[in-house]
Write a protein that holds these residues in place. Structure first.
Motif, PDB file in Angstrom:
ATOM      1  N   UNK A  69       0.854  -1.185   0.000  1.00 32.20           N
ATOM      2  CA  UNK A  69       0.000   0.000   0.000  1.00 32.20           C
ATOM      3  C   UNK A  69       0.889   1.233   0.000  1.00 32.20           C
ATOM      4  N   UNK A  70       0.587   2.166  -0.897  1.00 34.30           N
ATOM      5  CA  UNK A  70       1.212   3.481  -0.899  1.00 34.30           C
ATOM      6  C   UNK A  70       0.138   4.440  -0.412  1.00 34.30           C
ATOM      7  N   UNK A  71       0.364   5.096   0.714  1.00 42.58           N
ATOM      8  CA  UNK A  71      -0.641   6.025   1.208  1.00 42.58           C
ATOM      9  C   UNK A  71      -0.393   7.406   0.623  1.00 42.58           C
ATOM     10  N   UNK A  72      -1.512   8.070   0.331  1.00 43.57           N
ATOM     11  CA  UNK A  72      -1.455   9.380  -0.316  1.00 43.57           C
ATOM     12  C   UNK A  72      -2.693  10.172   0.071  1.00 43.57           C
ATOM     13  N   UNK A  73      -2.486  11.328   0.684  1.00 40.27           N
ATOM     14  CA  UNK A  73      -3.601  12.240   0.974  1.00 40.27           C
ATOM     15  C   UNK A  73      -3.845  13.070  -0.275  1.00 40.27           C
ATOM     16  N   UNK A  74      -4.381  12.414  -1.263  1.00 43.61           N
ATOM     17  CA  UNK A  74      -4.506  12.959  -2.610  1.00 43.61           C
ATOM     18  C   UNK A  74      -5.612  13.992  -2.735  1.00 43.61           C
ATOM     19  N   UNK A  75      -5.332  14.995  -3.531  1.00 35.33           N
ATOM     20  CA  UNK A  75      -6.354  15.965  -3.914  1.00 35.33           C
ATOM     21  C   UNK A  75      -6.818  15.686  -5.340  1.00 35.33           C
ATOM     22  N   UNK A  76      -6.402  14.558  -5.889  1.00 35.50           N
ATOM     23  CA  UNK A  76      -6.836  14.195  -7.229  1.00 35.50           C
ATOM     24  C   UNK A  76      -6.027  13.052  -7.790  1.00 35.50           C
ATOM     25  N   UNK A  77      -6.494  12.540  -8.914  1.00 33.37           N
ATOM     26  CA  UNK A  77      -5.870  11.386  -9.543  1.00 33.37           C
ATOM     27  C   UNK A  77      -4.412  11.643  -9.914  1.00 33.37           C
ATOM     28  N   UNK A  78      -4.108  12.865 -10.347  1.00 34.28           N
ATOM     29  CA  UNK A  78      -2.731  13.181 -10.710  1.00 34.28           C
ATOM     30  C   UNK A  78      -1.775  12.973  -9.554  1.00 34.28           C
ATOM     31  N   UNK A  79      -2.148  13.446  -8.379  1.00 32.13           N
ATOM     32  CA  UNK A  79      -1.304  13.281  -7.194  1.00 32.13           C
ATOM     33  C   UNK A  79      -1.188  11.820  -6.784  1.00 32.13           C
ATOM     34  N   UNK A 144       5.278  11.793 -14.838  1.00 26.61           N
ATOM     35  CA  UNK A 144       4.305  11.154 -13.955  1.00 26.61           C
ATOM     36  C   UNK A 144       4.460  11.637 -12.517  1.00 26.61           C
ATOM     37  N   UNK A 145       5.693  11.781 -12.072  1.00 23.62           N
ATOM     38  CA  UNK A 145       5.933  12.245 -10.695  1.00 23.62           C
ATOM     39  C   UNK A 145       5.541  13.705 -10.491  1.00 23.62           C
ATOM     40  N   UNK A 146       5.416  14.456 -11.570  1.00 21.58           N
ATOM     41  CA  UNK A 146       5.060  15.875 -11.477  1.00 21.58           C
ATOM     42  C   UNK A 146       3.555  16.123 -11.590  1.00 21.58           C
ATOM     43  N   UNK A 147       2.759  15.067 -11.773  1.00 20.01           N
ATOM     44  CA  UNK A 147       1.315  15.247 -11.946  1.00 20.01           C
ATOM     45  C   UNK A 147       0.681  15.829 -10.686  1.00 20.01           C
ATOM     46  N   UNK A 148      -0.319  16.669 -10.900  1.00 24.08           N
ATOM     47  CA  UNK A 148      -1.074  17.286  -9.806  1.00 24.08           C
ATOM     48  C   UNK A 148      -2.549  17.303 -10.199  1.00 24.08           C
ATOM     49  N   UNK A 149      -3.384  17.605  -9.237  1.00 25.39           N
ATOM     50  CA  UNK A 149      -4.801  17.790  -9.527  1.00 25.39           C
ATOM     51  C   UNK A 149      -5.531  16.514  -9.880  1.00 25.39           C
ATOM     52  N   UNK A 150      -6.695  16.692 -10.506  1.00 23.40           N
ATOM     53  CA  UNK A 150      -7.586  15.573 -10.768  1.00 23.40           C
ATOM     54  C   UNK A 150      -7.607  15.136 -12.221  1.00 23.40           C
ATOM     55  N   UNK A 151      -6.723  15.653 -13.041  1.00 22.66           N
ATOM     56  CA  UNK A 151      -6.735  15.301 -14.461  1.00 22.66           C
ATOM     57  C   UNK A 151      -5.975  14.016 -14.747  1.00 22.66           C
ATOM     58  N   UNK A 152      -5.296  13.474 -13.787  1.00 25.47           N
ATOM     59  CA  UNK A 152      -4.543  12.245 -14.012  1.00 25.47           C
ATOM     60  C   UNK A 152      -3.465  12.467 -15.049  1.00 25.47           C
ATOM     61  N   UNK A 153      -3.275  11.486 -15.879  1.00 25.88           N
ATOM     62  CA  UNK A 153      -2.221  11.539 -16.903  1.00 25.88           C
ATOM     63  C   UNK A 153      -2.810  11.818 -18.280  1.00 25.88           C
ATOM     64  N   UNK A 154      -4.007  12.367 -18.320  1.00 26.53           N
ATOM     65  CA  UNK A 154      -4.726  12.592 -19.575  1.00 26.53           C
ATOM     66  C   UNK A 154      -3.889  13.342 -20.610  1.00 26.53           C
TER      67      UNK A 154
END
Length: 191
Positions: A69-79, A144-154
């Motif tokens: 398990x990788x835990x992440x307090x994500x604010x979106x798919x990108x994170x 990929x490591x720089x992704x942010x937000x909820x747009x994922x890798x679109x």
């Protein structure tokens, strides 16, 4: 090529929760939690995998007792993607899937993985519709490591290097977002 499947499970399930039913990944579908269906199919591929989940989702952690398990307090798919890729930097490539897509068959994962061995960027497509899993070779690690937000890798998937894998597996485009989706999938996942 050493590949890993990243299962994205760090979302809020907000549309599902609006119906008062809690986290969609813990909802029972065809006798077991949605997340368990997804993990069973991923496990059957024979690939290494890990799940990106919120640290406070202890109920989900219980379904993943034997998984990494990788835990992440994500604010979106990108994170979430960034956290999963960063935690698995030793791999040559990643197949990324969503935990709320419980019907993707092991063979679909394997076909996308096979294409990823020869192409830096791969996406499943079903009857002209974009689907999951998607695959990235190690050359995409910084993006990929720089992704942010909820747009994922679109945006990365719009690259010219994209190889499309045409599949007939409707599981690649079937997800559980609402209580209605759950009801439909309890009756027939391919409606």
């Amino acid at each position: 090529m050493n590949l890993i499947i990243l299962v994205m499970a760090a979302g809020y399930s907000s549309r599902f929760r609006q119906s008062g039913q809690g986290n969609k990944l813990a909802a029972i579908m065809q006798g077991k939690p949605v997340l368990q269906h997804t993990l069973d199919n991923v496990r059957a591929t024979g690939f290494d995998f890990c799940v990106v989940a919120r640290p406070e989702d202890l109920e989900l952690h219980g379904f993943m007792a034997q998984e990494r398990i990788v835990t992440c307090s994500s604010e979106g798919l990108g994170e979430s993607i960034a956290a999963g890729v960063s935690a698995t930097a030793e791999y040559d490539g990643w197949l990324i899937t969503l935990a709320d897509m419980p019907f993707i068959t092991p063979s679909s994962y394997q076909k996308v993985a096979h294409a990823l061995r020869n192409s830096p960027l791969v996406r499943a497509r079903i009857k002209g519709m974009q689907g999951h899993p998607v695959g990235f070779q190690q050359s995409f690690y910084p993006q990929l490591c720089a992704l942010k937000g909820d747009r994922g890798a679109r945006e990365l998937l719009n690259a010219d290097a994209l190889t499309v894998v045409d599949l007939s597996d409707r599981g690649c485009i079937t997800d559980i977002d609402t209580a209605e989706d759950l009801t439909r999938c309890n009756q027939d996942p391919y409606l």
